[in-house]
Structure formats: C-alpha cells, structure tokens
Enzyme design. Structure first.
Site, PDB file in Angstrom:
ATOM      1  N   TYR A 140      24.148  -5.709   2.575  1.00 42.42           N
ATOM      2  CA  TYR A 140      23.481  -5.280   1.689  1.00 42.42           C
ATOM      3  C   TYR A 140      23.602  -4.831   0.489  1.00 42.42           C
ATOM      4  CZ  TYR A 140      19.613  -5.871   5.257  1.00 42.42           C
ATOM      5  OH  TYR A 140      18.450  -5.565   6.008  1.00 42.42           O
ATOM      6  N   LYS A 188      30.265  -8.416  16.131  1.00 44.64           N
ATOM      7  CA  LYS A 188      30.756  -9.831  16.278  1.00 44.64           C
ATOM      8  C   LYS A 188      31.985  -9.684  15.863  1.00 44.64           C
ATOM      9  CE  LYS A 188      29.610 -14.010  16.875  1.00 44.64           C
ATOM     10  NZ  LYS A 188      29.135 -15.148  17.859  1.00 44.64           N
ATOM     11  N   ASP A 220      25.161 -11.503  19.162  1.00 43.66           N
ATOM     12  CA  ASP A 220      23.870 -12.297  20.017  1.00 43.66           C
ATOM     13  C   ASP A 220      23.790 -12.373  21.499  1.00 43.66           C
ATOM     14  OD1 ASP A 220      27.191 -12.463  20.918  1.00 43.66           O
ATOM     15  OD2 ASP A 220      26.963 -15.505  20.502  1.00 43.66           O
ATOM     16  N   ASP A 244      19.089  -4.294  11.447  1.00 46.14           N
ATOM     17  CA  ASP A 244      17.881  -5.085  10.684  1.00 46.14           C
ATOM     18  C   ASP A 244      17.117  -6.494  11.672  1.00 46.14           C
ATOM     19  OD1 ASP A 244      15.981  -5.985   8.726  1.00 46.14           O
ATOM     20  OD2 ASP A 244      16.725  -7.505   7.896  1.00 46.14           O
ATOM     21  N   ASP A 248      13.811  -5.247  14.304  1.00 43.33           N
ATOM     22  CA  ASP A 248      12.919  -6.273  14.723  1.00 43.33           C
ATOM     23  C   ASP A 248      12.332  -6.668  16.007  1.00 43.33           C
ATOM     24  OD1 ASP A 248      12.513  -5.232  12.279  1.00 43.33           O
ATOM     25  OD2 ASP A 248      11.161  -7.862  11.418  1.00 43.33           O
TER      26      ASP A 248
HETATM   27  C1  IPM Z   1      13.837  -3.179   7.109  1.00 40.26           C
HETATM   28  C2  IPM Z   1      13.418  -3.853   5.939  1.00 40.26           C
HETATM   29  C3  IPM Z   1      14.263  -3.944   4.375  1.00 40.26           C
HETATM   30  C4  IPM Z   1      15.927  -4.190   4.936  1.00 40.26           C
HETATM   31  C5  IPM Z   1      13.479  -4.893   3.722  1.00 40.26           C
HETATM   32  C6  IPM Z   1      12.132  -4.327   3.627  1.00 40.26           C
HETATM   33  C7  IPM Z   1      14.752  -4.379   2.530  1.00 40.26           C
HETATM   34  O1  IPM Z   1      13.396  -5.850   6.396  1.00 40.26           O
HETATM   35  O2  IPM Z   1      13.677  -1.284   6.510  1.00 40.26           O
HETATM   36  O3  IPM Z   1      13.939  -3.614   8.114  1.00 40.26           O
HETATM   37  O4  IPM Z   1      15.912  -5.255   5.439  1.00 40.26           O
HETATM   38  O5  IPM Z   1      16.293  -3.283   5.337  1.00 40.26           O
HETATM   39 MN    MN Z   2      13.744  -5.564   8.784  1.00 44.66          MN
END
Ligand code: IPM
Ligand code: MN
Length: 354
Positions: A140, A188, A220, A244, A248
């Site tokens: 990042y 990884k 993975d 990240d 999710d």
């Molecule tokens: C999160 C979001 C952010 C990230 C984006 C919006 C930059 O997806 O907070 O997880 O990737 O960190």
């Molecule tokens: Mn995210």
C-alpha cells in the site's frame, strides 16, 4: 466522569447517515454514564476533494491530532473513481499521519443473524476471530509505485522493516493473551522474501509468549480455511494487503459486511474507528444503510481509547437485542423479515435498548 473530544469524519455516501447515528448513540451513553463527549466534524475523501481539492485537508489532520479519538464513516464513490486525486488517498494518508499501524477487525457472529450468512449455520456457529492487519506498510505504501516505459511496465513495491513487523506481531500476541491465546500468522513464505522475514519474526516474538500458541498459515490456505472451518481461528495476524482481502472474506461469515466494526491503533495518540464496509453510493441518502457496523465501531472506540468497558458492553448488548427482536436492514434480511427497517429506525431501536 470523563471529558472526551471526538473527531468525526463522516466521509462520503452512507458515511454521513451512519456517522450521525453513532453520534446519537454516544450522546445517550454520555448522558447515562455521566460523561461529556464533544464532537467536531472534519472532511475526508470525496467531499473533501470537492470542497478543498485535497482528500485529506491539513485542517482535518490537525483536528484528529487534537482529539482523543477519531470516528470515521466511509470514503469513495463513482464520482471520483477516474480522477488522479481519489478519496481513498485520504484514508491511506490519515492512517499514515496518525501512525495507525494496528488494524483490529473482530469477526463475531450474532446468533440471530446466523441465517443471513451464505455459509451453513453449523460452520459459523460460535465464530469469534480477531483479524490483526498491519496498516501502514507493505504494498500500500512502498515506493516506487508507478507506470514505466509508456505505460507498458508497472511496478508496486512491497517494503517492510523488521521493526514494523515486530510491533504488529507483538500486538497480536498481546491481544491473544486477552482471548483464547492462539495466533495464526498468515504469509506467503513459499514465494515471498517479505513473508519469510515475517515468519522468522513471528517465531522470534513467540519466544516471549510461551503461553500463546503460534501457528503459520499460507494466505491461500487461510482463505480456504476461513470458509471451511472458521472456528479454528482465534487471532489472525498478517500484512496489509493480505489482511485487507481476508477481512472482507471473514466478514461474510457474519452474514454482512454491514456488521463489522474496526479499530486502527497506534502506540501513543488517538485511534481511529470505522466500519469495515465502504460508502455504498448506490443506497446513499435513501435511509436504507445498516448503521450497526458504525455503532459497533463507536463501542470499540470507547472501549479501546477511553477504557469505558461497561459503556461499550451496553452498546454491543443493545445491538444484539435489536437483532434478536428481528429488526433488519436490507443487507441482513432473511425470509422471516416482513418489512425492512430504515437507518433511522435501526438507530432509534438501538438507543431504546441502551
Ligand atoms: C479497507 C478498505 C481500504 C483498504 C481502501 C478503501 C483503501 O478496503 O479499509 O479495508 O484497502 O485498506
Ligand atoms: Mn478492504
């Protein structure tokens, strides 16, 4: 009785509606428990670009640095997607400015929401995971990150110092001590040098925590294990990009991204609290958004930054009761839902249970 100054950065899309909900909830908590909270709003993301040209104006940085904690909504939207200045840059910049290297994303399944998950109830029943994501390093932020040779070549850089790895892994071990004392370090290492260093570092830190069990998992495999048998996890610690993606994925165990709060912490200075979900521009301004991740983020804020444990429990319990009563926004609705609750109704319901 405590006096706390809270910077509120609603951001874009549904960020506005849900931030106001969290403020209302916190105001009731302050009254009940005899605290005084002051809220000051600042700009971040797309709305900040529109009004100032920058996704993170200096004023906002100063406001955050002068506050006891920061409560953020969400940033982004199609309006700004193609620009060179983008809302997400504001989010990355505030993480860096406040040195928020430790991102805590708890994944717990509310009993009454188990049916909303796309996974079988017997797989997710009792899931209680804390994802600890490194937040200020890795791909990042690594430089160079650029197009080369007329756009035919591209480079992003995965850069970490040993110290950056140590501090986040230590954090994970400390947090594991408060939970089930199990750390899964995700990397990884079969491909990446950075991951081999990460793994070594985790092994070194583990020596100082003989009471905590450490195991390593390739990213993975971890992605697969999260949906196969999520109950095997207690604390997961990993670098920025892996964290990240996995967070999710893990969110869907709970049925909706709309339920997940997060805390971003540093060693000294204000923490930032935000829902894991995005700005949902498709439903913004329609009074449809689920405010619960934002409200749960405010609970995390008073627990971690203000040490108001009882107050935080109270908010979480209220959310749990509201869900048990069957109130549902669209993202968490199931076949038993007769009519959808609006954002405002959800907020009022939480307040009535405080
Ligand atoms: C999160 C979001 C952010 C990230 C984006 C919006 C930059 O997806 O907070 O997880 O990737 O960190
Ligand atoms: Mn995210």
């Amino acid at each position: 009785m405590a006096n706390k100054k809270i910077a509120v950065l609603p951001g874009d899309g549904i960020g506005q509606e849900i931030a106001d909900g969290a403020i209302k909830v916190l105001e009731v908590i302050a009254k009940r428990f005899g605290h005084s909270f002051t809220f000051e709003k600042g700009l971040i993301g797309g709305c900040a670009i529109d009004q100032t040209g920058s996704p993170l104006p200096e004023e906002t940085i100063a406001l955050c640095k002068n506050s006891d904690a920061v409560l953020m909504g969400a940033v982004g939207g199609p309006k700004w997607d193609l620009g060179t200045v983008r809302p997400e840059q504001g989010l990355l910049a505030i993480r860096k400015e406040l040195n928020l290297f430790a991102n805590l994303r708890p994944v717990t399944v509310f009993k009454s929401l188990q049916q909303a998950s796309t996974l079988k109830e017997e797989v997710i029943d009792g899931v209680d995971i804390l994802i600890v994501r490194e937040l200020t390093g890795g791909l990042y932020f690594g430089k160079p990150s650029e197009r080369r040779e007329n756009g035919q070549v591209v480079v992003d850089t995965l850069y970490y110092t040993k110290e950056e790895m140590e501090r986040i892994i230590k954090k994970a071990f400390d947090l594991a001590r408060l939970r089930n004392k199990k750390v899964t370090s995700v990397d990884k290492a079969n491909v990446l040098e950075s991951s081999r260093m990460w793994r070594e570092t985790a092994n070194e830190i583990a020596k100082d925590y003989p009471d905590v069990e450490l195991n390593h998992m390739l990213v993975d495999n971890c992605a697969m294990q999260l949906v196969r048998d999520p109950r095997q996890f207690d604390v997961i610690v990993t670098e920025n990009l892996f964290g990240d993606i996995l967070s999710d994925e893990a969110a869907m165990l709970t049925g909706s991204l709309g339920m997940l709060p997060s805390a971003s912490l540093t060693d000294n200075g204000p923490g930032l609290y935000e829902p894991v979900h995005g700005s949902a521009p498709d439903i913004a301004g329609q009074n449809k958004a689920n405010p619960l991740a934002m409200i749960l983020s405010s609970a995390m804020m008073i627990r971690y930054s203000f040490e108001m444990l009882e107050e935080a429990d109270k908010i979480e319990q209220a959310v749990s009761e509201v869900l048990a009563n069957g109130l549902r926004t669209g993202d968490i609705a199931d076949d038993k839902t007769k009519s959808l609750a609006t954002t405002d109704e959800m907020i009022e319901a939480v307040i009535s249970h405080l």
